[in-house]
Design an enzyme around this catalytic site. Structure first.
Site, PDB file in Angstrom:
ATOM      1  N   GLY A 198       0.462  -1.634  -0.001  1.00 41.54           N
ATOM      2  CA  GLY A 198       0.009   0.069   0.162  1.00 41.54           C
ATOM      3  C   GLY A 198       0.785   0.904   0.150  1.00 41.54           C
ATOM      4  N   LYS A 221       0.519 -10.757  -0.146  1.00 40.43           N
ATOM      5  CA  LYS A 221       0.117 -11.984   0.073  1.00 40.43           C
ATOM      6  C   LYS A 221      -1.055 -12.365  -1.317  1.00 40.43           C
ATOM      7  CE  LYS A 221      -3.519 -10.342   3.361  1.00 40.43           C
ATOM      8  NZ  LYS A 221      -4.256 -11.029   4.954  1.00 40.43           N
ATOM      9  N   ALA A 265      -9.398   3.815  -0.222  1.00 39.81           N
ATOM     10  CA  ALA A 265      -9.338   4.067   0.227  1.00 39.81           C
ATOM     11  C   ALA A 265      -9.717   6.068  -0.450  1.00 39.81           C
ATOM     12  CB  ALA A 265      -8.113   5.243   0.693  1.00 39.81           C
ATOM     13  N   GLN A 266     -11.173   6.350   0.432  1.00 43.03           N
ATOM     14  CA  GLN A 266     -12.014   7.232  -1.013  1.00 43.03           C
ATOM     15  C   GLN A 266     -12.060   8.709  -0.623  1.00 43.03           C
ATOM     16  OE1 GLN A 266     -16.155   6.188  -0.844  1.00 43.03           O
ATOM     17  NE2 GLN A 266     -16.304   3.944  -1.102  1.00 43.03           N
ATOM     18  N   GLU A 271     -13.876  17.034   5.546  1.00 44.38           N
ATOM     19  CA  GLU A 271     -14.711  15.540   6.142  1.00 44.38           C
ATOM     20  C   GLU A 271     -14.903  15.623   7.930  1.00 44.38           C
ATOM     21  OE1 GLU A 271     -12.345  12.281   5.052  1.00 44.38           O
ATOM     22  OE2 GLU A 271     -12.602  12.113   3.073  1.00 44.38           O
ATOM     23  N   HIS A 280     -16.433   3.128  10.850  1.00 49.67           N
ATOM     24  CA  HIS A 280     -16.673   4.318   9.662  1.00 49.67           C
ATOM     25  C   HIS A 280     -18.816   4.516   9.645  1.00 49.67           C
ATOM     26  CE1 HIS A 280     -17.666   6.359   5.866  1.00 49.67           C
ATOM     27  NE2 HIS A 280     -16.313   7.073   5.927  1.00 49.67           N
ATOM     28  N   ARG A 297     -15.797  10.723  13.865  1.00 50.83           N
ATOM     29  CA  ARG A 297     -16.838   9.924  13.793  1.00 50.83           C
ATOM     30  C   ARG A 297     -17.071   8.854  14.897  1.00 50.83           C
ATOM     31  NH1 ARG A 297     -12.741   7.017   9.217  1.00 50.83           N
ATOM     32  NH2 ARG A 297     -13.416   9.450   7.154  1.00 50.83           N
ATOM     33  N   HIS A 343     -13.766  -0.217  10.278  1.00 48.64           N
ATOM     34  CA  HIS A 343     -13.183   0.572   9.429  1.00 48.64           C
ATOM     35  C   HIS A 343     -11.482   1.213   9.370  1.00 48.64           C
ATOM     36  CE1 HIS A 343     -12.835   3.982   6.117  1.00 48.64           C
ATOM     37  NE2 HIS A 343     -11.506   4.478   6.406  1.00 48.64           N
ATOM     38  N   GLU A 367      -1.513   1.761   9.000  1.00 50.96           N
ATOM     39  CA  GLU A 367      -2.085   1.505   9.682  1.00 50.96           C
ATOM     40  C   GLU A 367      -1.820   0.142  10.589  1.00 50.96           C
ATOM     41  OE1 GLU A 367      -6.388   0.632   7.917  1.00 50.96           O
ATOM     42  OE2 GLU A 367      -7.348   0.285   9.469  1.00 50.96           O
ATOM     43  N   ARG A 402      -8.839   8.746  15.639  1.00 50.54           N
ATOM     44  CA  ARG A 402      -8.168   9.213  14.174  1.00 50.54           C
ATOM     45  C   ARG A 402      -9.065   9.780  13.240  1.00 50.54           C
ATOM     46  NH1 ARG A 402      -8.285   7.704   8.174  1.00 50.54           N
ATOM     47  NH2 ARG A 402      -9.858   6.517   9.026  1.00 50.54           N
ATOM     48  N   LEU A 427      -3.776   8.297   5.543  1.00 48.97           N
ATOM     49  CA  LEU A 427      -2.578   8.529   4.475  1.00 48.97           C
ATOM     50  C   LEU A 427      -1.503   9.299   4.283  1.00 48.97           C
ATOM     51  CD1 LEU A 427      -4.799   8.484   0.993  1.00 48.97           C
ATOM     52  CD2 LEU A 427      -3.745   6.565   2.583  1.00 48.97           C
TER      53      LEU A 427
END
Ligand code: SIN
Length: 554
Positions: free
Chosen positions: A13, A34, A45-46, A114, A243, A289, A350, A374, A385, A391
């Site tokens: 990632g 893997k 990730a949107q 957000e 989430h 959140r 999430h 992560e 978070r 990211l």
């Protein structure tokens, strides 16, 4: 077979690739992953990357928002580091070719909003930011001669060299050093030895420990499990971020409705069309959140409804199709036109805010072992978070790890070390027919349901105690039967999943207060200053572990 590299990166990632690309300037890098190299959490990730770039924004505001979200447990020096060096890392991404959305007709980034952010600061590439980043980084990694990528390779365990200085019966000093990893080549059914000067765990999250998750199938917490078994310290695993808005539809597997949709004005409503967030927080739909997820949970429990709805139908159709093409297409394919219909949503696991404890260079408590992204607990997220900070964290800590490793590389290369024993044998792989495979499937399902029902958004002492009893029972069952089951990725993942579930429960049991993402109705208030500390877990000398089926040399 033995492979020797300067760096062994586990995971492909944003964390693994960012580290690999920079580290390849000084040494050889193996990336093991893997599954397919693009099958990563990053790819899904949107939302985007939180970064101070706007005129009306400042480092102080981003720091304040992050600390507030973290509910007393963020490490301020880490927040400072990430927020202040973040823009430099973002510029590197842009230079590599990541095309973040710009404001219409302007040369400035289109910055989204957000939950918990007091300013618009989310860089995004429509609603597929992770995919855009992953594509660019992967293309760069593939054209880098010093990087070798091994797909379908699953790390079984780290190779740890123990050193201790003793005086009589007392251990004065103990230093464990990571020397590499034993890796299962899934297709060939062989275990290979990877020897490396430094090992970087960039294995992502553990969402699959829960029945409902926004994460892809790969998110089984492997890095957490192997680091723990190796003796590294892990921390804050009770803080699992749910989430608030995952698509609720029988045919939708793990599909997120980005918080950016609320950032563009969507409101949460119940089945009867009533908005409910004003009852819970002054920031309403853009509250932190944990608050939004608990509010939805409470609404669903009170009404008995299976889901709530996210309504963005008041926004212009063309705007929605352009800003959220991925969400628009996915929902439409399931018969939901987001420009006309409220979207059915439920909370789902999430993001893991805790993980393998690291310092500001991403180094774990085992020498030469680093953890980034992560799977790490750097101190940035605290008890909750802030959206789209992850990211950014991955890029900042990849950079910090590269800086430290580059300084140490020369001395690593000059060391004289004992040989690492090589392991290799033909083993049964995933599709082997075995009557005990039912045990793997059953326990996978059992653990995920158990965690969802007993260790979910709202917890109680009793449910946590029951969950621990059940998980220990499963571990005993696995311990007894595993030696008779052929080694497969499902089996290894199950072993890891059971361990990660146990560690989440143990952390949750220890925290007798409610803070951030950890809410326990038997301790509904935030505790005093005694609780302003990380919950740390480490393998005790007396602890008995599940062992993989005995591996024999050919
Ligand atoms: C989202 O798009 O809502 C997810 C962003 C994040 O988890 O940081």
């Amino acid at each position: 077979m033995k492979n020797q590299f300067d760096y062994l990166v586990v995971g492909s990632g944003i964390a693994g690739l960012t580290f690999a690309l920079k580290a390849a300037k000084t040494g050889t890098v193996a990336i093991v992953t893997k599954k397919d190299k693009l099958e990563t959490n990053t790819n899904y990730a949107q939302g985007g990357i939180a970064c101070v770039l706007a005129q009306d924004d400042s480092f102080d505001l981003h720091i304040k928002d992050t600390l507030e979200s973290g509910d007393g447990l963020c490490h301020p020096e880490v927040v400072d580091l990430v927020v202040k060096t973040g823009p430099e890392r973002v510029r590197e991404l842009v230079k590599l070719g990541v095309a973040f959305n710009l404001e219409t007709g302007a040369n400035a980034f289109d910055l989204g909003r957000e939950g918990g952010h007091s300013r618009n600061r989310i860089l995004h590439a429509q609603d597929m930011t992770g995919r855009a980043v992953e594509k660019v980084l992967m293309a760069a990694a593939e054209s880098e001669p010093n990087i070798a990528i091994f797909e379908n390779h699953l790390v079984l365990d780290l190779i740890i060299q123990h050193q201790s200085m003793r005086a009589g019966a007392v251990d004065l000093y103990q230093q464990d050093t990571c020397r590499g990893a034993y890796v299962l080549d899934i297709a060939a059914g062989q275990i290979h030895t990877f020897v490396a000067n430094a090992v970087l765990l960039c294995t992502g999250g553990a969402g699959k420990v829960y029945l409902y998750t926004s994460n892809p199938d790969v998110a089984t917490g492997d890095g957490l499990a192997i680091a723990y078994r190796a003796g590294a310290k892990l921390a804050n695993l009770e803080f699992v971020q749910f989430h608030p808005t995952c698509l609720y539809h029988p045919a939708a597997k793990n599909f997120l409705i980005s918080e950016a949709v609320r950032g563009e004005g969507a409101r949460l409503i119940d089945k009867r069309g009533r908005a409910f967030m004003e009852k819970y927080h002054p920031l309403k739909d853009l509250a932190f959140r944990d608050i939004v997820a608990r509010a939805i949970d409470a609404e669903m429990k009170t009404s008995g409804d299976d889901c709530v709805f996210l309504d963005i139908t008041h926004r212009d159709r063309h705007f929605l199709m352009k800003r959220f093409p991925n969400i628009y297409e996915k929902c439409l394919s399931l018969g939901i036109d987001i420009t006309k219909d409220p979207i059915p949503v439920v909370p789902a696991a999430h993001y893991m805010c805790g993980g393998i404890l690291t310092n500001c260079s991403a180094r774990t408590t085992i020498d030469n072992l680093y953890a980034i992204g992560e799977c790490a607990c750097t101190g940035l997220h605290g008890a909750n978070r802030l959206a789209s900070n992850s990211l950014l964290e991955a890029m900042v800590f990849s950079h910090a790890a590269v800086v430290e490793c580059a300084e140490r590389l020369e001395s690593w290369r000059n060391r004289v070390l004992p040989e690492v024993p090589d392991y290799s044998r033909k083993i049964a792989v995933e599709n082997s027919s075995n009557s005990e495979m039912v045990m793997i499937a059953h326990n996978w399902d059992f653990i995920r349901r158990l965690m969802w029902n007993y260790v979910g958004i709202v917890r109680t002492d009793k449910r946590l105690a029951l969950a621990l009893t059940h998980i220990l029972q499963i571990k005993m069952e696995l311990k007894e039967h595993m030696p008779n089951i052929p080694l497969s990725s499902d089996l290894v993942e199950l072993q890891g999943l059971a361990l990660v579930a146990e560690l989440i429960i143990r952390c949750a049991v220890q925290r007798k207060e409610s803070r951030g993402l950890h809410f326990n109705v038997d301790h509904p208030e935030k505790g005093g200053s005694d609780w302003l500390k990380d919950t740390v877990v480490i393998k005790s000398a007396a602890e008995e572990f599940l062992s993989l089926p005995a591996v024999q040399n050919d």
